[in-house]
Design an enzyme around this catalytic site. Structure first.
Site, mmCIF file in Angstrom:
data_model
loop_
_atom_site.group_PDB
_atom_site.id
_atom_site.type_symbol
_atom_site.label_atom_id
_atom_site.label_comp_id
_atom_site.label_asym_id
_atom_site.label_seq_id
_atom_site.Cartn_x
_atom_site.Cartn_y
_atom_site.Cartn_z
ATOM 1 N N GLU A 55 -43.161 -5.252 12.572
ATOM 2 C CA GLU A 55 -42.463 -4.062 12.142
ATOM 3 C C GLU A 55 -41.207 -4.329 11.348
ATOM 4 O OE1 GLU A 55 -43.537 -0.921 15.067
ATOM 5 O OE2 GLU A 55 -41.479 -1.897 15.455
HETATM 6 C C1 TNX Z 1 -43.598 -0.650 17.629
HETATM 7 S S1 TNX Z 1 -46.290 -2.340 18.261
HETATM 8 C C2 TNX Z 1 -43.064 -1.578 18.133
HETATM 9 C C3 TNX Z 1 -41.978 -1.325 19.162
HETATM 10 C C4 TNX Z 1 -41.823 0.023 19.364
HETATM 11 C C5 TNX Z 1 -43.435 0.805 20.177
HETATM 12 C C6 TNX Z 1 -43.000 2.129 20.341
HETATM 13 C C7 TNX Z 1 -44.293 -3.217 18.069
HETATM 14 C C8 TNX Z 1 -45.178 -4.562 17.794
HETATM 15 N N1 TNX Z 1 -43.196 -2.684 17.837
HETATM 16 O O1 TNX Z 1 -41.218 -2.185 18.186
HETATM 17 O O2 TNX Z 1 -40.608 -0.348 20.553
HETATM 18 O O3 TNX Z 1 -44.140 0.464 18.878
HETATM 19 O O4 TNX Z 1 -44.280 2.292 21.320
#
Ligand code: TNX
Length: 516
Positions: free
Chosen positions: A328
């Site tokens: 992300e």
């Molecule tokens: C996505 S999955 C994220 C996290 C959040 C999560 C909540 C991923 C690699 N990153 O930063 O905590 O969703 O479900």
């Protein structure tokens, strides 16, 4: 006439007398089937006439630490002394090392005259002990003596894992969990042959592991109020962390540390504004948004910081993996992301660890010697396929099947919903080997179920979201695909419920399961 009637009555009564006498000398059959274990065992040959009964005279034979762990598990509920000896003995549960059972496999033979557990190494013995515990009645979980018969069903089990990596993750960044809470969780997950615990140690909200070269990370990033919504806070000292590594290792669990970068770094940048491109400290954020922070990829200080963190983490981590996040990164331009990974992935190897990251690191050609944690919901993933073709390995954490922080349904408390509701059948209903087309089975190291902690604070919250779903993921990771069977799984899971009740685990009583 009368006499012969009496004789006939006596003769008729005889078999009954004999049957009663033999019932008193040999145990009633075990009500537990050899095949009832979670996760399902690879092979089982029941031998119903050959049950073993643990009595006050039973001894445990074995020289290693696992013999002690078995005795400690069985003493409270049985009330028996269960002394540990090194010499062969009658009425014994014998643990013995012998080559040929694989890294984690074992053979368990249960007969009227004794139980024998064979494994190549300590890990296999530990796994066999977990199986043995489940073959005893749920009352074995009690911590005070229970008056009852302790019978183990006769037969042979040959068991071994489908995948070498069977993991789960705790997010200490969004809400901190204390070492005590983590140890309790380790106890619970190790019952199901989970062998990796990934700790998400940093994020925008907080920084949860002491780094000596950059002390303000935890002084500021671990301060009270750094949890989501301004809750909690806290961090692990190096002693805490090393203690957890040892505690986990005693239970066949390898700790996998994660520092998330180049995104998810707001807490680090508050502590050290020089990690931003403009040198200005950002404001504190304890909301649940993601993707707004990034390390300054063009500044050298960024790489001094990253190298110090990787070095100190690697020094206190005996396990092979070091997770560098990489997810992300919406605030990091694509070219900068690739430039960052080109420098950082080799740094992990410089300190002797295998680079591990969320699947986004697969965009970098430098990821060919890495492990990618696939968390997507889409099934066609060209960047992951390309990285795998170049040599990268994959751990499967598809969010719509394995994310333990998703709600079970619309009614249960806690959890997020962006990847959908995940009931037990959804957690169970997929195959890690075939989920992603174009990824050869040999590139898949295993499965992991992450538990992000935006919505959870307490041990009860952890348990409610993790159990029973985590057991479904544990079975996908351990049991051969031929054993995959929802009807069988839900029956075995339903029968496990009383053990959690005894153990004080606040699990979700899924309406999909008939709990006994
Ligand atoms: C996505 S999955 C994220 C996290 C959040 C999560 C909540 C991923 C690699 N990153 O930063 O905590 O969703 O479900």
């Amino acid at each position: 006439m009368r006499l012969s009637r009496l004789a006939a009555a006596l003769v008729a009564a005889l078999p009954l007398v004999t049957a009663t006498a033999s019932a008193a000398s040999s145990p009633a059959p075990s009500p537990i089937a050899l095949t009832s274990v979670l996760p399902a065992v690879a092979e089982a040959q029941p031998d119903p006439g050959n049950d073993f009964r643990i009595t006050a005279g039973t001894v445990i034979v074995g020289s290693g630490e696992v013999a002690g762990q078995l005795a400690a598990a069985l003493r409270p509920a049985t009330g028996f002394a269960l002394p540990i000896g090194a010499m062969p003995a009658a009425n014994a549960i014998t643990l013995r090392l012998e080559p040929g059972h694989g890294d984690e496999g074992y053979r368990l033979t249960i007969r009227r005259d004794g139980v024998e557990l064979l494994a190549t190494g300590r890990a296999g013995l530990f796994n066999g002990v977990q199986t043995l515990r489940q073959l005893l009645p749920p009352a074995i979980e009690a911590d005070t003596p229970q008056r009852r018969k302790w019978i183990i069903p006769g037969g042979t089990i040959d068991d071994r894992p489908r995948y070498a990596y069977r993991g789960t993750m705790l997010d200490l960044a969004r809400h901190f969990h204390t070492p005590d809470e983590i140890r309790t969780h380790i106890d619970r997950i190790s019952r199901f042959k989970i062998n990796h615990l990934h700790l998400h140690l940093s994020d925008d909200q907080g920084w949860r592991i002491r780094i000596d070269a950059w002390p303000r990370l935890t002084e500021i990033g671990g301060a009270p109020g750094t949890g989501v919504g301004g809750d909690g806070g806290g961090f692990l000292t190096k002693d805490d962390y090393r203690g957890l590594v040892r505690y986990a290792a005693d239970r066949n669990i390898t700790i996998v540390p994660e520092i998330d970068m180049p995104g998810h770094v707001n807490a680090a940048q508050i502590a050290y504004p020089e990690l931003t491109c403009d040198g200005v400290a950002p404001r504190q954020r304890t909301d649940m948004r993601v993707g707004y922070s990034t390390l300054c990829v063009r500044d050298e200080i960024t790489y001094r910081f990253v190298e110090d963190v990787i070095r100190e983490l690697a020094e206190m981590t005996p396990g092979p993996y070091l997770h560098i996040g990489g997810d992300e990164t919406f605030a990091t331009p694509h070219g900068s992301y690739l430039a960052f990974q080109r420098r950082v992935l080799p740094l992990v190897e410089k300190y002797g660890k295998i680079p591990y990251g969320w699947h986004e690191i697969g965009q970098s050609p430098a990821s060919a010697t890495s492990v990618l944690q696939f968390w997507g919901r889409e099934r066609n993933h060209p960047a992951v396929a390309t990285a795998v073709a170049a040599g990268a390995k994959v751990i499967m954490s598809p969010a719509d099947h394995t994310y333990l922080d998703m709600e079970y349904d619309l009614l249960t408390p806690g959890g997020l919903d962006w990847a959908g509701a995940i009931e037990v059948s959804t957690a169970y209903g997929w195959d890690p080997a075939t989920l992603l087309p174009g990824i050869p089975a040999t590139s898949i190291l295993g499965v992991e179920a992450p538990l992000w902690s935006e919505t959870l604070r307490t041990e009860d919250d952890i348990e409610f979201l993790a159990f029973p779903r985590l057991v479904a993921i544990a079975e996908l990771g351990w049991s051969p695909r031929v054993t995959h069977d929802w009807a069988s799984f839900r029956t075995r899971l339903g029968a496990y419920g009383p053990r959690w009740v005894r153990d004080g685990v606040r699990f979700h009583r899924s309406p999909e399961i008939r709990w006994s």
